[in-house]
Motif scaffolding. Structure first.
Motif, short mmCIF file in Angstrom:
data_model
loop_
_atom_site.label_atom_id
_atom_site.label_comp_id
_atom_site.label_asym_id
_atom_site.label_seq_id
_atom_site.Cartn_x
_atom_site.Cartn_y
_atom_site.Cartn_z
N LEU A 1 4.59 -2.48 -1.96
CA LEU A 1 3.28 -2.04 -2.74
C LEU A 1 1.99 -3.12 -2.44
N GLN B 1 -0.02 -6.92 -7.11
CA GLN B 1 0.37 -7.62 -6.04
C GLN B 1 -0.34 -8.65 -5.41
N GLU C 1 0.73 2.19 -6.38
CA GLU C 1 0.37 0.76 -6.39
C GLU C 1 -1.27 0.67 -7.16
#
Length: 477
Positions: free
Chosen positions: A173, A178, A271
């Motif tokens: 992701l 992230q 994501e």
């Protein structure tokens, strides 16, 4: 509220990042292949067996599988550059029990659930895993995996503390969570601020306006309502960027559609929803917090002359039961109406339902829009189509679908995302021009308008700016 229908573009990857669009954003992250949500599998080099959370979690971790599937796959929660929690199939976390055996029984991670991945410098897929007690995991037997190995400098296969780590292809992701958690609290604020300051500027609004675009759809995350100090790992600054967008839009005669793209708990597991690990956890318990975000946005921008609309949620994928979504949409609509009677409220059609799923429900509201997204991608039905078949699909199926949510007295319709990109080898410039024209012909009939995904992107056909500059798309007559 402006002249409809809008000719709009999505400012994707600006206030909600998506790494596939600009992967260079991740270049400075240590272990950038081990971000939150990455799925990994561990194979003992001694036993030549995979680690498994038996029953998908809730009991012991063994090393007795010849092949890896769901129970043998672990989702990473990143704690630092090299430290992680391991989330198993049923959402528990791996920890040590009182005898230093590995079990998958924890519902929330803390120090006992934190492990360090130490990679071999010559072969990063060969690893050791150090537990919170300072000792290393070893597969003593197929039924005993423990953290009681003192350590070794030997990286040869057969060492009980050496594992082969496989990163599941396609599982990485690359979203806002992230990138901010990957850089960490010291570096992420500057990385994000530099991105917001440079990715979209007023010059882009001038370009868009001069080339016939009348609106921008701007994806935002739920954490914008907590700016300048959002919950970690998110960082402050996106609200100031959104304020700038409203100013620039007003300067250049454009409208802004604020799109709540990422909601707390994740509405689709992708994501771009702000998810940490890909699980869809948004539901009834999250409604109050999500409504509060919409109320924040409506209070701040509800009477701004450049507001084109507020989209309550992007691309929900919530299964067969739509009751929670309808309940949320009702409350969020009411929140907008507290601050504006004229602002358009946009309801995204659930991605796993027919385009008419919200049609009767939306009919009870005033100045409401149904948003559908059309991509000739992401489905096997498009894999073997030639260019003409893609074009025919637009003029036939897409036109029919769009007309099915066009009503005289009910909600407006909006193609909130589309692109001229195709997964087709050997397509020519003329092919892309014809495919784009077909979509413009059909989507221009949408009563609220359309929005291309995206304005700027590393991939040419996804980037409307490049498509305009290179003569693939011409909007201004």
């Amino acid at each position: 509220m402006g002249n409809l229908p809008y000719k709009a573009v999505n400012l994707g990857n600006w206030l909600v990042t998506e790494g596939w669009m600009e992967p260079s954003l991740f270049d400075g992250i240590v272990n950038k292949d081990l971000l939150d949500g990455t799925q990994v599998q561990f194979k003992s080099t001694k036993l030549q067996k995979f680690l498994v959370a038996e029953n998908g979690g809730g009991t012991d971790v063994f090393a007795n599988r010849d092949a890896a599937s769901g129970w043998e796959t672990f989702k990473l929660w990143r704690v630092s550059d090299s430290s992680f929690n391991f989330r198993v199939f049923n959402k528990q976390f791996i920890r040590l029990d009182g005898t230093n055996k590995l079990v998958a029984t924890s519902n929330s991670p803390s120090n006992p659930e934190t492990f360090q991945i130490i990679r071999n410098s010559d072969d990063p897929s060969k690893i050791r895993i150090q537990a919170s007690n300072g000792l290393f995991l070893q597969a003593q037997s197929e039924t005993v995996v423990s953290a009681d190995f003192q350590g070794s400098t030997n990286w040869e296969d057969g060492d009980p503390s050496v594992f082969h780590m496989t990163i599941v292809k396609g599982s990485t992701l690359q979203g806002e969570y992230q990138i901010t958690n990957g850089y960490g609290p010291l570096r992420a604020p500057q990385v994000m601020q530099d991105h917001w300051n440079t990715y979209i500027t007023e010059e882009d609004f001038r370009f868009m306006s001069e080339n016939g675009l009348t609106a921008v759809r701007i994806p935002v995350g739920w954490w914008i309502a907590h700016d300048p100090n959002p919950p970690k790992p998110f960082v402050g600054g996106s609200l100031a960027a959104l304020d700038n967008a409203f100013t620039w839009a007003q300067n250049h005669g454009m409208k802004v559609i604020v799109d709540l793209h990422a909601v707390q708990g994740s509405q689709n597991g992708n994501e771009h929803s702000g998810t940490r690990d890909g699980y869809i956890e948004w539901g009834e318990s999250y409604i109050p917090d999500t409504v509060a975000v919409i109320e924040f946005l409506a209070k701040r921008y509800g009477n701004h002359p450049s507001l084109g609309g507020i989209e309550l949620m992007n691309e929900p994928t919530l299964g067969p039961n739509l009751d929670s979504l309808r309940k949320y949409y009702q409350q969020a609509y009411d929140a907008v109406r507290k601050y504006s009677e004229t602002a358009y409220v946009i309801l995204a059609n659930p991605m796993d339902h027919d385009s008419k799923a919200l049609l009767s429900f939306a009919g009870r509201f005033n100045r409401v829009v149904i948003d559908v997204h059309y991509y000739n991608l992401f489905s096997d039905q498009f894999n073997n189509m030639n260019v003409q078949q893609h074009i025919d699909f637009i003029y036939n199926q897409r036109a029919s679908d769009l007309s099915s949510i066009r009503t005289i007295d009910g909600p407006l319709n909006f193609v909130g995302e589309w692109t001229a990109a195709l997964s087709l080898q050997g397509a020519t410039k003329e092919d892309y021009q014809r495919f784009a024209k077909a979509q413009l012909d059909v989507y221009s009939s949408a009563s609220f308008g359309w929005a291309y995904w995206a304005y700027k992107c590393q991939y040419d056909h996804w980037s409307l700016k490049k498509m305009i500059e290179n003569g693939y798309i011409k909007l201004k007559q």
